[in-house]
Design a protein around this motif. Sequence first.
Motif, PDB file in Angstrom:
ATOM      1  N   SER A  64       0.986  -1.127  -0.077  1.00  0.00           N
ATOM      2  CA  SER A  64      -0.031  -0.104   0.075  1.00  0.00           C
ATOM      3  C   SER A  64       0.981   1.260  -0.053  1.00  0.00           C
ATOM      4  CB  SER A  64      -1.066   0.020   1.043  1.00  0.00           C
ATOM      5  OG  SER A  64      -1.689  -1.031   1.231  1.00  0.00           O
TER       6      SER A  64
ATOM      7  N   ASP B 296      -6.545  -1.076  -4.433  1.00  0.00           N
ATOM      8  CA  ASP B 296      -5.742  -1.558  -3.012  1.00  0.00           C
ATOM      9  C   ASP B 296      -6.686  -2.538  -2.567  1.00  0.00           C
ATOM     10  OD1 ASP B 296      -4.221  -2.174  -0.981  1.00  0.00           O
ATOM     11  OD2 ASP B 296      -3.816  -0.165  -0.440  1.00  0.00           O
ATOM     12  N   GLU B 297      -6.478  -3.987  -2.473  1.00  0.00           N
ATOM     13  CA  GLU B 297      -7.061  -4.813  -2.008  1.00  0.00           C
ATOM     14  C   GLU B 297      -8.721  -4.617  -2.322  1.00  0.00           C
ATOM     15  OE1 GLU B 297      -6.476  -6.398   1.971  1.00  0.00           O
ATOM     16  OE2 GLU B 297      -4.617  -5.623   2.116  1.00  0.00           O
TER      17      GLU B 297
HETATM   18 MG   LIG Z   1      -2.263  -2.780   2.264  1.00  0.00          MG
END
Ligand SMILES: [Mg+2]
Length: 238
Positions: free
Chosen positions: A49, A152-153
């Motif tokens: 991240s 992100d995810e």
């Molecule tokens: Mg992360």
Amino acid sequence: MYIKNLRINWNQQECKEYYNEILSINNLETLDFKKRITFFVGENGSGKSTLLEAIAVKYGFNPEGGSINYNFSTKPTHSSLSELLTLSKGIRSKDGFFLRAESFYNMASYVDDIGIDFEGYGGRSLHEQSHGESFLTLINNRFRGNGLYLLDEPEAALSPQRQLSLLVMINKLVNNNSQFIIATHSPILLGIDDAAIYSFDNDDINQIPYEETESYNITKLFIENREILLKRLMNDSE
Ligand SMILES: [Mg+2]
Ligand SMILES: Nc1ncnc2c1ncn2[C@@H]1O[C@H](COP(=O)(O)OP(=O)(O)OP(=O)(O)O)[C@@H](O)[C@H]1O
């Protein structure tokens, strides 16, 4: 390709920051983006991240997510890593979005606050849809192609079935001249064809095949040997 390469100019750093302690990042000089889809994988805390956010901020996205012209901030937490980055860019993307599962709620509030025309968001406030529904609504309606999409995810909100839907959407957008950089733990998303997978484990960033990712191996191991594995895990914890 909208981003072809990144370089970190460590000689421009004036004082050490937390990301100097993240070895995958501290050892990184340059990274190529040769495929339309790049995945960042690795253990929790391995730096995915941090790097994705730095790329997003350098490209002009709001650090908490959104498109280039979203401008909201609930917490000034983003790192200074973006200031050390040089991005080697291709043509300018016509569309783009930085989508973070962890700050999606704040972004949905922003969309409400600015009184946006919800047509592009499924006809109603993102807050009036479930987490997974609103996530897919956004991608379905707001991602228009010819774009750079940093996720992100994205799997965090999605059932396995919906992860398959997302996989199909990503594939369509790629066929419509888009580029994706995605941090993920999902063995489903990682299975998409013709992607580059970069692992942030082992104190470095290395390209690995799908079958060598932990997400794939641990999921496979668990499903194929569930009872033996559970016994062993429970015994080890006693
Ligand atoms: Mg992360
Ligand atoms: N603002 C911050 N200040 C200090 N340390 C931070 C900050 N943000 C992240 N870290 C630390 O940097 C490391 C990398 O965090 P990062 O969020 O990039 O990991 P990640 O690979 O995305 O993990 P995950 O898979 O859990 O999302 C972690 O050890 C984290 O505690």
